[in-house]
Design a protein around this motif. Structure first.
Motif, PDB file in Angstrom:
ATOM      1  N   GLN A 155       0.822  -1.213   0.000  1.00 27.32           N
ATOM      2  CA  GLN A 155       0.000   0.000   0.000  1.00 27.32           C
ATOM      3  C   GLN A 155       0.857   1.264   0.000  1.00 27.32           C
ATOM      4  O   GLN A 155       0.390   2.331  -0.398  1.00 27.32           O
ATOM      5  CB  GLN A 155      -0.955   0.010   1.183  1.00 27.32           C
ATOM      6  CG  GLN A 155      -2.101  -0.958   1.016  1.00 27.32           C
ATOM      7  CD  GLN A 155      -3.083  -0.883   2.171  1.00 27.32           C
ATOM      8  OE1 GLN A 155      -2.700  -0.714   3.318  1.00 27.32           O
ATOM      9  NE2 GLN A 155      -4.357  -1.021   1.855  1.00 27.32           N
ATOM     10  N   VAL A 156       2.114   1.146   0.422  1.00 24.41           N
ATOM     11  CA  VAL A 156       3.022   2.294   0.358  1.00 24.41           C
ATOM     12  C   VAL A 156       3.178   2.725  -1.101  1.00 24.41           C
ATOM     13  O   VAL A 156       3.155   3.920  -1.417  1.00 24.41           O
ATOM     14  CB  VAL A 156       4.389   1.972   0.994  1.00 24.41           C
ATOM     15  CG1 VAL A 156       5.378   3.107   0.782  1.00 24.41           C
ATOM     16  CG2 VAL A 156       4.234   1.678   2.483  1.00 24.41           C
ATOM     17  N   SER A 157       3.294   1.766  -2.007  1.00 22.07           N
ATOM     18  CA  SER A 157       3.380   2.065  -3.445  1.00 22.07           C
ATOM     19  C   SER A 157       2.126   2.776  -3.914  1.00 22.07           C
ATOM     20  O   SER A 157       2.188   3.733  -4.699  1.00 22.07           O
ATOM     21  CB  SER A 157       3.551   0.783  -4.257  1.00 22.07           C
ATOM     22  OG  SER A 157       4.735   0.140  -3.910  1.00 22.07           O
ATOM     23  N   GLU A 158       0.984   2.324  -3.438  1.00 21.60           N
ATOM     24  CA  GLU A 158      -0.281   2.942  -3.812  1.00 21.60           C
ATOM     25  C   GLU A 158      -0.357   4.380  -3.302  1.00 21.60           C
ATOM     26  O   GLU A 158      -0.827   5.275  -4.010  1.00 21.60           O
ATOM     27  CB  GLU A 158      -1.455   2.126  -3.268  1.00 21.60           C
ATOM     28  CG  GLU A 158      -1.571   0.738  -3.874  1.00 21.60           C
ATOM     29  CD  GLU A 158      -2.614  -0.125  -3.173  1.00 21.60           C
ATOM     30  OE1 GLU A 158      -3.598   0.432  -2.632  1.00 21.60           O
ATOM     31  OE2 GLU A 158      -2.436  -1.352  -3.172  1.00 21.60           O
ATOM     32  N   LEU A 159       0.122   4.600  -2.080  1.00 22.13           N
ATOM     33  CA  LEU A 159       0.133   5.946  -1.511  1.00 22.13           C
ATOM     34  C   LEU A 159       0.996   6.878  -2.352  1.00 22.13           C
ATOM     35  O   LEU A 159       0.604   8.012  -2.642  1.00 22.13           O
ATOM     36  CB  LEU A 159       0.639   5.914  -0.069  1.00 22.13           C
ATOM     37  CG  LEU A 159       0.768   7.267   0.622  1.00 22.13           C
ATOM     38  CD1 LEU A 159      -0.598   7.928   0.775  1.00 22.13           C
ATOM     39  CD2 LEU A 159       1.443   7.104   1.966  1.00 22.13           C
ATOM     40  N   LEU A 160       2.159   6.402  -2.776  1.00 23.67           N
ATOM     41  CA  LEU A 160       3.035   7.219  -3.612  1.00 23.67           C
ATOM     42  C   LEU A 160       2.376   7.523  -4.952  1.00 23.67           C
ATOM     43  O   LEU A 160       2.509   8.630  -5.484  1.00 23.67           O
ATOM     44  CB  LEU A 160       4.381   6.518  -3.817  1.00 23.67           C
ATOM     45  CG  LEU A 160       5.245   6.377  -2.561  1.00 23.67           C
ATOM     46  CD1 LEU A 160       6.450   5.504  -2.848  1.00 23.67           C
ATOM     47  CD2 LEU A 160       5.661   7.733  -2.028  1.00 23.67           C
ATOM     48  N   ALA A 161       1.658   6.561  -5.504  1.00 24.05           N
ATOM     49  CA  ALA A 161       0.957   6.775  -6.777  1.00 24.05           C
ATOM     50  C   ALA A 161      -0.162   7.805  -6.608  1.00 24.05           C
ATOM     51  O   ALA A 161      -0.350   8.675  -7.473  1.00 24.05           O
ATOM     52  CB  ALA A 161       0.398   5.455  -7.302  1.00 24.05           C
ATOM     53  N   VAL A 162      -0.882   7.743  -5.502  1.00 22.83           N
ATOM     54  CA  VAL A 162      -1.941   8.725  -5.235  1.00 22.83           C
ATOM     55  C   VAL A 162      -1.326  10.114  -5.087  1.00 22.83           C
ATOM     56  O   VAL A 162      -1.831  11.092  -5.651  1.00 22.83           O
ATOM     57  CB  VAL A 162      -2.754   8.336  -3.980  1.00 22.83           C
ATOM     58  CG1 VAL A 162      -3.639   9.485  -3.518  1.00 22.83           C
ATOM     59  CG2 VAL A 162      -3.584   7.090  -4.254  1.00 22.83           C
ATOM     60  N   ALA A 163      -0.213  10.212  -4.368  1.00 16.77           N
ATOM     61  CA  ALA A 163       0.465  11.498  -4.199  1.00 16.77           C
ATOM     62  C   ALA A 163       0.905  12.053  -5.546  1.00 16.77           C
ATOM     63  O   ALA A 163       0.763  13.255  -5.816  1.00 16.77           O
ATOM     64  CB  ALA A 163       1.668  11.350  -3.267  1.00 16.77           C
ATOM     65  N   ARG A 164       1.417  11.186  -6.403  1.00 15.55           N
ATOM     66  CA  ARG A 164       1.838  11.601  -7.747  1.00 15.55           C
ATOM     67  C   ARG A 164       0.647  12.152  -8.527  1.00 15.55           C
ATOM     68  O   ARG A 164       0.747  13.183  -9.201  1.00 15.55           O
ATOM     69  CB  ARG A 164       2.471  10.420  -8.483  1.00 15.55           C
ATOM     70  CG  ARG A 164       3.170  10.780  -9.775  1.00 15.55           C
ATOM     71  CD  ARG A 164       3.856   9.574 -10.422  1.00 15.55           C
ATOM     72  NE  ARG A 164       4.733   8.850  -9.510  1.00 15.55           N
ATOM     73  CZ  ARG A 164       4.501   7.602  -9.061  1.00 15.55           C
ATOM     74  NH1 ARG A 164       3.442   6.921  -9.445  1.00 15.55           N
ATOM     75  NH2 ARG A 164       5.348   7.021  -8.238  1.00 15.55           N
ATOM     76  N   GLY A 165      -0.493  11.491  -8.418  1.00 17.27           N
ATOM     77  CA  GLY A 165      -1.696  11.953  -9.102  1.00 17.27           C
ATOM     78  C   GLY A 165      -2.162  13.306  -8.593  1.00 17.27           C
ATOM     79  O   GLY A 165      -2.543  14.179  -9.374  1.00 17.27           O
ATOM     80  N   ILE A 166      -2.134  13.477  -7.284  1.00 15.17           N
ATOM     81  CA  ILE A 166      -2.542  14.759  -6.699  1.00 15.17           C
ATOM     82  C   ILE A 166      -1.611  15.869  -7.173  1.00 15.17           C
ATOM     83  O   ILE A 166      -2.053  16.939  -7.589  1.00 15.17           O
ATOM     84  CB  ILE A 166      -2.563  14.674  -5.155  1.00 15.17           C
ATOM     85  CG1 ILE A 166      -3.691  13.750  -4.693  1.00 15.17           C
ATOM     86  CG2 ILE A 166      -2.687  16.067  -4.528  1.00 15.17           C
ATOM     87  CD1 ILE A 166      -3.636  13.379  -3.229  1.00 15.17           C
ATOM     88  N   LEU A 167      -0.307  15.611  -7.118  1.00 17.67           N
ATOM     89  CA  LEU A 167       0.667  16.616  -7.558  1.00 17.67           C
ATOM     90  C   LEU A 167       0.508  16.947  -9.036  1.00 17.67           C
ATOM     91  O   LEU A 167       0.647  18.099  -9.434  1.00 17.67           O
ATOM     92  CB  LEU A 167       2.094  16.138  -7.281  1.00 17.67           C
ATOM     93  CG  LEU A 167       2.519  16.174  -5.822  1.00 17.67           C
ATOM     94  CD1 LEU A 167       3.869  15.505  -5.641  1.00 17.67           C
ATOM     95  CD2 LEU A 167       2.555  17.608  -5.315  1.00 17.67           C
ATOM     96  N   SER A 168       0.219  15.954  -9.841  1.00 21.94           N
ATOM     97  CA  SER A 168       0.004  16.197 -11.271  1.00 21.94           C
ATOM     98  C   SER A 168      -1.163  17.152 -11.479  1.00 21.94           C
ATOM     99  O   SER A 168      -1.085  18.076 -12.288  1.00 21.94           O
ATOM    100  CB  SER A 168      -0.269  14.886 -12.007  1.00 21.94           C
ATOM    101  OG  SER A 168       0.869  14.077 -12.009  1.00 21.94           O
ATOM    102  N   GLY A 169      -2.233  16.936 -10.732  1.00 21.35           N
ATOM    103  CA  GLY A 169      -3.391  17.818 -10.830  1.00 21.35           C
ATOM    104  C   GLY A 169      -3.083  19.233 -10.368  1.00 21.35           C
ATOM    105  O   GLY A 169      -3.466  20.214 -11.010  1.00 21.35           O
ATOM    106  N   VAL A 170      -2.357  19.342  -9.261  1.00 27.58           N
ATOM    107  CA  VAL A 170      -1.988  20.659  -8.733  1.00 27.58           C
ATOM    108  C   VAL A 170      -1.097  21.395  -9.731  1.00 27.58           C
ATOM    109  O   VAL A 170      -1.317  22.571 -10.036  1.00 27.58           O
ATOM    110  CB  VAL A 170      -1.274  20.520  -7.368  1.00 27.58           C
ATOM    111  CG1 VAL A 170      -0.618  21.817  -6.944  1.00 27.58           C
ATOM    112  CG2 VAL A 170      -2.262  20.045  -6.306  1.00 27.58           C
ATOM    113  N   LEU A 171      -0.092  20.697 -10.260  1.00 29.97           N
ATOM    114  CA  LEU A 171       0.827  21.331 -11.208  1.00 29.97           C
ATOM    115  C   LEU A 171       0.124  21.702 -12.506  1.00 29.97           C
ATOM    116  O   LEU A 171       0.415  22.743 -13.096  1.00 29.97           O
ATOM    117  CB  LEU A 171       2.026  20.426 -11.476  1.00 29.97           C
ATOM    118  CG  LEU A 171       2.951  20.215 -10.278  1.00 29.97           C
ATOM    119  CD1 LEU A 171       4.012  19.177 -10.594  1.00 29.97           C
ATOM    120  CD2 LEU A 171       3.580  21.524  -9.842  1.00 29.97           C
TER     121      LEU A 171
END
Length: 116
Positions: free
Chosen positions: A79-95
């Motif tokens: 689930q740590v991998s999943e958390l990092l993927a979710v964070a990447r998605g959030i950052l992509s949206g913000v950027l």
């Protein structure tokens, strides 16, 4: 009295709050890595990597195993991998949102101003 969940979450995110630790977790999201491999990938001093790995071990995010003279690390929970993927998605949206704002700003500053 038990620690409130929000405080435990804050401590968890503090653990993630270092670029080297994030990079280690990203590497381990793909597969187990030897410390020597991580050193080559991350490009920090061995003592610094060791310190960051110790923080991740204490937080039970990674586990180490010894094989011969090598030490190998892996994630304790996928689930740590999943958390990092979710964070990447959030950052992509913000950027992406920031890029749109920047484009709008540039478009409005390039237009001639009209007197009021």
């Amino acid at each position: 009295m038990s620690t409130p969940l929000y405080q435990l979450k804050a401590e968890f995110f503090k653990t993630l709050g270092h670029p080297v630790r994030i990079r280690v977790l990203e590497l381990l999201s793909t597969r187990e890595h030897a410390v020597s491999e991580m050193l080559a990938e991350i490009g920090v001093e061995p003592a610094h990597l060791s310190q960051q790995l110790a923080v991740l071990r204490r937080s039970n995010l990674v586990v180490a195993r010894r094989e011969g003279s090598g030490v190998y690390y892996s994630l304790t929970d996928p689930q740590v991998s999943e958390l990092l993927a979710v964070a990447r998605g959030i950052l992509s949206g913000v950027l992406a949102g920031q890029a749109e704002l920047l484009a709008d700003l540039r478009a409005t500053t390039s237009e001639p101003s009209t007197p009021a």
